[in-house]
Motif scaffolding. Structure first.
Motif, mmCIF file in Angstrom:
data_model
loop_
_atom_site.group_PDB
_atom_site.id
_atom_site.type_symbol
_atom_site.label_atom_id
_atom_site.label_comp_id
_atom_site.label_asym_id
_atom_site.label_seq_id
_atom_site.Cartn_x
_atom_site.Cartn_y
_atom_site.Cartn_z
ATOM 1 N N SER A 80 50.139 24.713 45.672
ATOM 2 C CA SER A 80 50.664 24.227 44.371
ATOM 3 C C SER A 80 52.038 24.556 44.092
ATOM 4 N N LEU A 82 55.235 26.061 41.083
ATOM 5 C CA LEU A 82 55.508 26.538 39.895
ATOM 6 C C LEU A 82 56.937 26.552 39.418
ATOM 7 N N PHE A 87 53.258 26.635 33.004
ATOM 8 C CA PHE A 87 52.207 26.375 33.963
ATOM 9 C C PHE A 87 51.347 27.517 34.515
ATOM 10 N N VAL A 91 48.158 27.365 36.585
ATOM 11 C CA VAL A 91 47.774 27.460 37.977
ATOM 12 C C VAL A 91 46.890 28.657 38.536
ATOM 13 N N LEU A 109 51.776 29.490 46.929
ATOM 14 C CA LEU A 109 52.234 28.897 45.917
ATOM 15 C C LEU A 109 53.931 29.072 45.770
ATOM 16 N N TYR A 111 57.504 28.613 44.622
ATOM 17 C CA TYR A 111 58.180 28.613 43.142
ATOM 18 C C TYR A 111 59.698 28.831 43.096
ATOM 19 N N ALA A 124 49.723 34.800 38.711
ATOM 20 C CA ALA A 124 49.499 34.092 39.940
ATOM 21 C C ALA A 124 48.872 34.735 41.180
ATOM 22 N N TRP A 129 47.118 34.089 44.520
ATOM 23 C CA TRP A 129 48.118 33.192 44.919
ATOM 24 C C TRP A 129 49.056 34.041 45.863
ATOM 25 N N ALA A 175 49.261 21.707 39.233
ATOM 26 C CA ALA A 175 48.805 23.069 38.145
ATOM 27 C C ALA A 175 47.956 22.498 37.261
#
Length: 353
Positions: A80, A82, A87, A91, A109, A111, A124, A129, A175
């Motif tokens: 995913s 971020l 979010f 997530v 993840l 980000y 997370a 994650w 997310a």
């Protein structure tokens, strides 16, 4: 094709083929289109009011005897992204739901370091994650014509570079999704790219273009390089950002997955009967119409406390005349299960802020 062209068509007696067409309406888009055209059943799909009861015993979406391939789970990833703290809770709940469904893959993840706080990353990590900082990919044309909330979305394209992390197959989830059943079969697909057709509550109905909230793909840094090269000059509608670009980029080289893999809440609005038919096979639900975790009210901290989160759930359930209260309830129970298991870790994240 506009639906209003058909609004004046007189009601005709029900034909024997109508029931078949209704059942066909629940099949994947390409197969459905072939059958309707091949046999001359031209009833506009947007007008079909299908029901699970009209197709008494449809076949299972995935054969019960299917077993996942033996490729190591560390070469597979659920990924995913971020881009803001708003979010982080979403997530986290989604990642926890992946683990509850026993999906055999890593959780990775990507980000943006300068936009996501240490607290959000802590939340997370608490559910498994693996945070991975990635560079910002700016929108073309300096963002002109792009909705502000989609300004960061081109950064999503970085997921194609996961081959450098040893990932051979990946499934991307927004997310604002929630996993309800295992989807390991997506990792075994021989195709480079697959997605679910979009759904709209307006006259567009169920178009052929796909929604970018759930993607099954084969990571390739070479593909990412081509994307970056083409994005500035590609001619596509800018309003929907990277989703429009991906629809143009992959064009016909995309496998359309069944709606069970991206059960967009707009499907419920557009066709309640179709939504009911999806429930038993639904792998992933997509909270496009209401976000149980998101609250941008003035004066609130970037990360919601547990008490604030429960108020956000209540507000989300009450929206749209409680049309999506049941689905918000799914998310709320997933949140409760996550907190029951991870409350200590989560609270530690809040204290560290």
């Amino acid at each position: 094709m506009r639906i209003d062209r058909y609004l004046s068509i007189p009601i005709r007696p029900r034909r024997a083929t109508d029931k078949i067409i209704e059942c066909v309406g629940r099949w994947p888009v390409l197969l459905r289109s072939y059958v309707l055209v091949r046999y001359g059943w031209s009833t506009p799909y947007s007008l079909v009011q299908s029901s699970a009861l009209d197709c008494r015993n449809p076949p299972e979406l995935v054969e019960k005897s299917w077993k996942p391939l033996t490729s190591p789970s560390d070469t597979r990833a659920v990924v995913s992204t971020l881009y803001s703290d708003s979010f982080a809770v979403g997530v986290a709940v989604m990642g926890h739901s992946v683990r509850e469904a026993n999906v055999s893959a890593r959780l990775i993840l990507p980000y943006l370091e300068n936009r996501v706080s240490a607290q959000a990353i802590c939340i997370a990590r608490a559910v498994g994650w693996e945070p991975m900082p990635v560079p910002f990919i700016p929108p073309p044309h300096n963002g002109k014509g792009i909705h502000r909330r989609f300004y960061d979305q081109y950064t999503k394209l970085n997921i194609w570079a996961l081959d450098k992390k040893g990932i051979e197959r990946a499934v991307y989830l927004d997310a604002d999704t929630l996993v309800r059943r295992n989807f390991d079969e997506l990792f075994d697909s021989p195709f480079n790219f697959a997605a679910v057709p979009d759904a709209y509550i307006d006259s567009r109905g169920f178009p052929i273009n796909f929604n970018a909230g759930v993607l099954a793909f084969r990571p390739s840094s070479a593909v990412l390089d081509v994307m970056k090269e083409k994005i500035a000059t590609a001619d596509f509608p800018l309003k929907q950002a990277e989703q429009s670009f991906l629809n143009l980029f992959f064009a016909t080289n995309v496998v359309r997955l069944p709606y069970a893999y991206n059960a967009n809440l707009s499907i419920k609005k557009r066709s309640p009967a179709m939504w009911e038919g999806l429930k038993d096979e639904m792998r992933i639900v997509h909270y496009t119409m209401t976000k149980p975790f998101l609250d941008n009210s003035p004066g609130l901290p970037k990360i919601l406390t547990e008490k604030m989160q429960r108020k956000a759930i209540e507000r989300s359930a009450a929206m749209h005349d409680r049309e999506y209260a049941e689905e918000v309830g799914w998310w709320a129970r997933a949140f409760d299960r996550m907190m029951q298991e991870k409350r200590v870790e989560m609270q530690a994240c809040y204290r560290s802020s």
